[in-house]
Design a protein around this motif. Sequence first.
Motif, short mmCIF file in Angstrom:
data_model
loop_
_atom_site.label_atom_id
_atom_site.label_comp_id
_atom_site.label_asym_id
_atom_site.label_seq_id
_atom_site.Cartn_x
_atom_site.Cartn_y
_atom_site.Cartn_z
N GLU A 1 17.25 -6.79 -24.61
CA GLU A 1 17.59 -8.15 -24.20
C GLU A 1 16.34 -9.02 -24.12
O GLU A 1 16.34 -10.18 -24.53
CB GLU A 1 18.33 -8.13 -22.85
N LEU A 2 15.24 -8.46 -23.58
CA LEU A 2 14.01 -9.25 -23.47
C LEU A 2 13.43 -9.57 -24.85
O LEU A 2 12.77 -10.60 -25.03
CB LEU A 2 12.98 -8.50 -22.63
N ARG B 1 19.08 -16.91 -24.32
CA ARG B 1 18.47 -16.86 -22.99
C ARG B 1 19.17 -15.83 -22.12
O ARG B 1 20.21 -15.27 -22.47
CB ARG B 1 18.51 -18.24 -22.33
N GLU B 2 18.59 -15.60 -20.93
CA GLU B 2 19.05 -14.52 -20.07
C GLU B 2 20.52 -14.66 -19.67
O GLU B 2 21.22 -13.67 -19.45
CB GLU B 2 18.17 -14.40 -18.82
N ARG B 3 21.02 -15.91 -19.56
CA ARG B 3 22.41 -16.08 -19.14
C ARG B 3 23.38 -15.44 -20.13
O ARG B 3 24.44 -14.95 -19.74
CB ARG B 3 22.71 -17.58 -18.98
N HIS C 1 22.97 -12.59 -21.62
CA HIS C 1 23.07 -11.18 -21.26
C HIS C 1 23.74 -10.98 -19.90
O HIS C 1 24.53 -10.05 -19.72
CB HIS C 1 21.68 -10.55 -21.25
N LEU C 2 23.44 -11.86 -18.96
CA LEU C 2 24.02 -11.73 -17.62
C LEU C 2 25.53 -11.89 -17.65
O LEU C 2 26.23 -11.33 -16.79
CB LEU C 2 23.38 -12.76 -16.68
N PHE D 1 16.61 -11.78 -13.54
CA PHE D 1 16.75 -11.13 -14.84
C PHE D 1 15.44 -10.50 -15.28
O PHE D 1 15.43 -9.44 -15.93
CB PHE D 1 17.21 -12.16 -15.88
N TYR D 2 14.31 -11.12 -14.94
CA TYR D 2 13.02 -10.67 -15.47
C TYR D 2 12.37 -9.57 -14.64
O TYR D 2 11.21 -9.24 -14.83
CB TYR D 2 12.09 -11.88 -15.64
N ASN E 1 14.27 -15.85 -10.71
CA ASN E 1 15.18 -15.41 -11.77
C ASN E 1 15.12 -13.88 -11.84
O ASN E 1 14.18 -13.30 -12.38
CB ASN E 1 14.77 -16.03 -13.11
N PRO F 1 14.22 -6.17 -17.02
CA PRO F 1 15.19 -6.53 -18.06
C PRO F 1 15.30 -5.42 -19.09
O PRO F 1 14.34 -4.69 -19.35
CB PRO F 1 14.59 -7.80 -18.67
#
Length: 1008
Positions: free
Chosen positions: A237-238, A268-270, A272-273, A229-230, A227, A233
């Motif tokens: 967002e984190l 969750r990260e999606r 922000h993505l 994103f991490y 993933n 990040p």
Amino acid sequence: MGSGASKETKPKGKPAINGSAGGANNKKAIPPPSPPTTTKNEVFQLEKFEDVDQHALTAPSELLVSTFQELVKYLVKSPEHEDWDDIQKVRCLFRWMTSIDVFNLKSNDEPQLHSPLEYFFKIQQNQGNHAHLMSGLCQMANIPCVIISGMNKNASYEIGTKIDRKIMGAQWNAVHVGGNWRLVDGFWASACVVGKRSGEWTLVDADGNVMHEDEDESEGITQHRINEFYFFPEPNELIWTHFPDESKWQLLHKAISSDKFEKRVYIRERFHLLGMTLSSASKEECILNVKEEIELEFDLPPASGEKYKYKYMVYQSRQENEPEDSKEVHLDRFVMYEHAEKKLRFRLRFPITGKFRMDVFGVDEEGADIFDLVCTYVLVCKEKMKNCLPLPDCPAIGWGPGAELKKAGLTTKSHDGAVIVTEDGNVEIRLESKVDVELHQMLKNALIDEATLSNYVITQADDGEYIIQIRLPQGGEYALKMYANGEGNDGEAPNVLNYLIQCKNKNIHNTAFPNLATGTLGKNPIADTLGVKALNHTGGNIQAADGTATVNFEAPDNVELLCELHSADSDAVSYMKVETRQEDGKWVFDLDMPKEGEYSVNVFARNKGDDARVYSVHSYLVNSGGHEFDRDAYETKEDADIVAKIPTETVQTSDNEVLIPLPADMENVTTSLHRRNANDPPDPNQVKIVDQGGKKFVHATLNEYGEYMMNLYAHNKDGTVTGCAKYHLSKKPEAELYQDETKVIMDNIKDGDDDSRDEEEETFTPAPPKAGETEEEKQKRLEEEQLKSARKMIKRSMELKDMGMLEKAIATVEKLGADLENDELLGKAKQMLELFKAKENLMLATQKGDLQELTSAIKAAEAVNFNNQLDLQIALAARLKDRLQRIEKLKHSVLSMDQKTVAELKTYSNPPDGVHQSLMATFLILGHPLKDVKNWRTCQALLSKTGKEGVMRRIGQFQPKDGNAKMAAQAKSILEPYSREQIRDVSAGAATFYLWSLGMIEEVYGSS
């Protein structure tokens, strides 16, 4: 909690990484924490680091068992021995570390002491973690790195609950590179938990699909999944999932509190993505108290928000349900989903109280094909919405203009939002396009059937502009669904736009449009295929100022044209007429409409010799100015009222063929049939008139799932046709039959107060009092006015086939002392109410698929089948009854086998040809994979199971609608080489399973 939320705690003891102390002289000073001055995207784009990643992923495997110094020495040097900057070095360390599938790592030998492999095994045993490993690697690479201790919303965290350090404790990193602190979570970047469930929730709506799935408690499975994103990040967002003990390591200009972290919506990260943000109208709290309804809104990036796709799931808590709401519910039409260019919006209405969970999922289809969790809310509804009806539809693309409309080449001219509000029920929608498209429409309502509503909406194309006119028959909510495909393109048109139309005026009584065969004005696409062309009045409107008009057409010699002139006004029907003639190779239709008003003209074509079917080639809406006429000179039509108000019926079926009974007095009948959202080429074999048991039927083949419209016409001797019935035929898989019926939905959620219709009723407004009127006179007048209003409501509800309204109107008339024995209208109303109830019972019994209930419903329907009005519903129910009886017979033959017969099958070590195959087919249909049942011993083991897993019990509980079509196809292929006689000759028991399998194969294909 689903996938993605991994948990890795602070290791027990002090983890040792050999050489992690590095050299004191090489250590860089640790700068104080501060927010980064640049974004991740400014310093890192994945495609620019491909060579770095490749270097990490191709690291020699022997480095796993060497020293950390040798590993780091390899990782921080490029293959070309160029000097990498600190960002490249950190990236290579990170990518190597996350490439290792820690939890599935195995070794036959004891790992080398102080080797990377040894440390990964320590991570498995919770004696180390990714944050300590990352820190050690960075220190050896002389890169400042700190371990951040804190809490994260991992797999053990139950969304919406209080934060708890014991279960949420975690560690991650911050590295100082390129002059800024950057965050890294190597564990969340390389592992996710799939299938973690608390056991509290029941899925009740999956993106508009009827669901009722209880989730079992499960710890889930940790899977290796990268993933990105991490890696670096953004701190803002984190912070939605990671909360440091020391606020300075939030790396934010303004730190948030632990209380805010606890109460925030789970993002969750999606999220922000996909560039989503919370708008000023968004809800930032995770737990929301709801009164009746709620709206959840998000902002989308203007440049790309339209191309992203979203789905949602709604769960109901089993722990906090009120007793009356504890039965199975379906909430598939209580969520309104709107996906516009810059907004994503969900409106939820609650017909019941309770605790619910709303999961939103998203995907960028250009970069992935899996929907990932975007965010989660917990919704606590303590006050349900009164009179809460389901939405009229739940379209997969959502409501309002979006990407699908743009893809079709259409733009809105009149209505940009998803909701249209009207006071008088009249709506005109305008779209425009620079390319030619074929536009189809369908109007839906929770209480009025589609066949009836087809008379209240029309579409017209006019020089690149598309106009949809709607006249709502009564107040309430309606769905207008629009479909479009390129002009001349055959086949199904995709859904491109949906509007929710709301009218709170309870007293509107708009008149239907006169009958239009396809609901579209102007030329129909099939006209070109058949070679038919309008020579005058090439559009869709005719202004007949003097009450007369002539339309001319040309057609090939083998094609015959027919004409229908229609009005919704029974008085106008009595005096209108149309004359047909052929002149100089042309077809000429002379129209006479002496009474001022609105008329329709439908021109049909049929191949000569094909009497069963006609095709609509052109339709007009005519505004007649009327002319003086001698009423006595016209032959009054006795059936004018029936002609004006053509009977309509909506039918759901899963069959490929339907039989529509024809009235006994109709001799010369022809039919038009079309899919409502498609352009299908002419098919001479699709419609036939057949005779069965002395009765005539229209036999229609429905090749595809979808919505069809069938019109029945009496073919008159003068070359005209007269509409006599209109059917909306909805073909869908058996498992979906009647699932969208409001009665079925409301029965699933009703808790005894039955208030779902009160708000929809018309209000009775008495006339103002008369001067000098006594109280007795006033009371008498009010009763007469109320009786008149109730009788009007009876007529209206009969026209709209609204059983709830009709039942209340009848009760009102009876209460006001009408002549119960001699009142003709009341008698017809009661008769229609009996028909409605019988039809409803047939529908509910069909939906349940219970043989006993269906038999009773058919018997009750036959008893009230006045004028054969229920022939079609009874015929469809009887076909289902025959199938259910056949299934029961096959089931009984298996269940009645004696134990010796079954025991014989278990004894075969090498079964005769056909025995294994019969059992393979049986277990395939019951859901076992082909790879398993290929082994005879597996079949024997399955045959030996008892209790819930016993084959007899499973066959007894099997429903064809739950079967898998792919497995049924495999079973069919296995059994094809064998006949019943072949199997019976070698084993009576196997033959029974063989016959059951064949029967279920046929049923599963019919249900899928």
